[in-house]
Design an enzyme around this catalytic site. Sequence first.
Site, PDB file in Angstrom:
ATOM      1  N   ASP A  16       0.853  -1.171   0.000  1.00 42.74           N
ATOM      2  CA  ASP A  16       0.000   0.000   0.000  1.00 42.74           C
ATOM      3  C   ASP A  16       0.906   1.245   0.000  1.00 42.74           C
ATOM      4  OD1 ASP A  16      -2.337   1.654   0.914  1.00 42.74           O
ATOM      5  OD2 ASP A  16      -1.115   1.748   2.718  1.00 42.74           O
ATOM      6  N   ASP A  18      -0.068   5.177   1.244  1.00 38.18           N
ATOM      7  CA  ASP A  18      -0.170   6.050   2.428  1.00 38.18           C
ATOM      8  C   ASP A  18      -0.210   5.238   3.711  1.00 38.18           C
ATOM      9  OD1 ASP A  18      -0.726   8.984   1.492  1.00 38.18           O
ATOM     10  OD2 ASP A  18      -1.907   7.703   0.172  1.00 38.18           O
ATOM     11  N   ASP A 197      -1.763  -0.762   5.821  1.00 41.15           N
ATOM     12  CA  ASP A 197      -1.965  -0.123   7.129  1.00 41.15           C
ATOM     13  C   ASP A 197      -3.413   0.187   7.426  1.00 41.15           C
ATOM     14  OD1 ASP A 197      -2.231   2.016   5.208  1.00 41.15           O
ATOM     15  OD2 ASP A 197      -2.195   3.372   6.917  1.00 41.15           O
TER      16      ASP A 197
HETATM   17  O1  LIG Z   1      -4.477   3.000  -0.307  1.00 45.78           O
HETATM   18  P1  LIG Z   1      -3.577   4.057   0.229  1.00 45.78           P
HETATM   19  O2  LIG Z   1      -2.349   4.262  -0.587  1.00 45.78           O
HETATM   20  O3  LIG Z   1      -3.258   3.894   1.692  1.00 45.78           O
HETATM   21  O4  LIG Z   1      -4.428   5.409   0.126  1.00 45.78           O
HETATM   22  C1  LIG Z   1      -5.529   5.593   1.021  1.00 45.78           C
HETATM   23  C2  LIG Z   1      -5.862   7.063   1.154  1.00 45.78           C
HETATM   24  O5  LIG Z   1      -4.643   7.715   1.510  1.00 45.78           O
HETATM   25  C3  LIG Z   1      -4.652   9.129   1.615  1.00 45.78           C
HETATM   26  O6  LIG Z   1      -5.247   9.491   2.841  1.00 45.78           O
HETATM   27  C4  LIG Z   1      -4.493   9.059   3.965  1.00 45.78           C
HETATM   28  O7  LIG Z   1      -3.205   9.691   3.949  1.00 45.78           O
HETATM   29  C5  LIG Z   1      -3.244  11.147   4.099  1.00 45.78           C
HETATM   30  C6  LIG Z   1      -1.825  11.669   3.957  1.00 45.78           C
HETATM   31  O8  LIG Z   1      -0.961  11.098   4.906  1.00 45.78           O
HETATM   32  C7  LIG Z   1      -3.889  11.477   5.470  1.00 45.78           C
HETATM   33  O9  LIG Z   1      -3.960  12.882   5.631  1.00 45.78           O
HETATM   34  C8  LIG Z   1      -5.292  10.878   5.541  1.00 45.78           C
HETATM   35  O10 LIG Z   1      -5.844  11.066   6.833  1.00 45.78           O
HETATM   36  C9  LIG Z   1      -5.234   9.354   5.251  1.00 45.78           C
HETATM   37  O11 LIG Z   1      -6.561   8.811   5.167  1.00 45.78           O
HETATM   38  C10 LIG Z   1      -5.319   9.780   0.425  1.00 45.78           C
HETATM   39  O12 LIG Z   1      -5.512  11.156   0.658  1.00 45.78           O
HETATM   40  C11 LIG Z   1      -6.623   9.111   0.021  1.00 45.78           C
HETATM   41  O13 LIG Z   1      -7.058   9.636  -1.215  1.00 45.78           O
HETATM   42  C12 LIG Z   1      -6.339   7.622  -0.173  1.00 45.78           C
HETATM   43  O14 LIG Z   1      -7.497   6.958  -0.624  1.00 45.78           O
END
Ligand SMILES: O=P(O)(O)OC[C@H]1O[C@H](O[C@H]2O[C@H](CO)[C@@H](O)[C@H](O)[C@H]2O)[C@H](O)[C@@H](O)[C@@H]1O
Length: 256
Positions: A16, A18, A197
């Site tokens: 993954d 983020d 995560d």
């Molecule tokens: O599938 P992923 O790569 O984990 O993406 C999931 C979402 O990630 C992002 O949001 C998350 O990270 C942000 C930056 O650290 C944080 O601010 C937020 O609270 C988290 O939920 C992204 O912005 C989403 O579009 C993704 O779907």
Amino acid sequence: MEAILKDPGGAVIGLDFDGTLAPIVPDPASARIHPEAPGVLAELGAHVAAVAIVTGRPAATVLELGPGLADVPGLVVLGHYGFERWEGGRISAPPPPAGVPRAEAELPLLLSSLGLSDVTIEDKGRAVAVHTRRAADPEGALAALREPLARLAAEHDLVLEPGRMVLELRPPGMDKGQALGLFLAERAARSVMFVGDDLGDLAAFDAVAGSGLPGVTVCSGSAEVALLAERADIVVDGPEGVVALISELASAVSRS
Ligand SMILES: O=P(O)(O)OC[C@H]1O[C@H](O[C@H]2O[C@H](CO)[C@@H](O)[C@H](O)[C@H]2O)[C@H](O)[C@@H](O)[C@@H]1O
């Protein structure tokens, strides 16, 4: 893990983005990959069948937030939960869903009617996410939004994807589990590891278990998502721990 070490050439390594490769930060646009991640993935990518980043982000965004990733040998990015694919500098994707701009147009009024002017909207093109991390009460805002956003999603033939202080309206018909399962079949994988995560990564954990391959699931641990840690074979300490694990794995397979 033993199967991956014995036969790295048959291993697919899925990760993954983020919270796994990039530390969580308040503003999604300011997220950046851990500085050592592209290097350790490049080292690993030279020895395994494939490294795939399976993410809710648009694939192009991952390449922007992850400078150096384009140099990882054979890297594939499955973006938008698998709807999009980046490989060798090219992106392929189906046409954008009509429901997303319609739902997004209704969001400002809905949010102000709920008194939630401190949540933020992320326009993702093929999806739209509502973030509460920067709200005065992130958990409370998330709870207050869940039902209204689920209704809005249904009205526009979309589904609601919950995550870490985020609720995303996105098209149905694909998840990280399906994306990973299809990729394992395409690459005729002989073993698999998936690192995640967040709740959206549970489907990928299920795909590892359902693949019938020797597999290992790894949780990039946080205080926010207990369920993933309960389901994982290995729990490491956030992106720092993920980089350390990948680095160890890369060194081990390069010796084998
Ligand atoms: O599938 P992923 O790569 O984990 O993406 C999931 C979402 O990630 C992002 O949001 C998350 O990270 C942000 C930056 O650290 C944080 O601010 C937020 O609270 C988290 O939920 C992204 O912005 C989403 O579009 C993704 O779907």
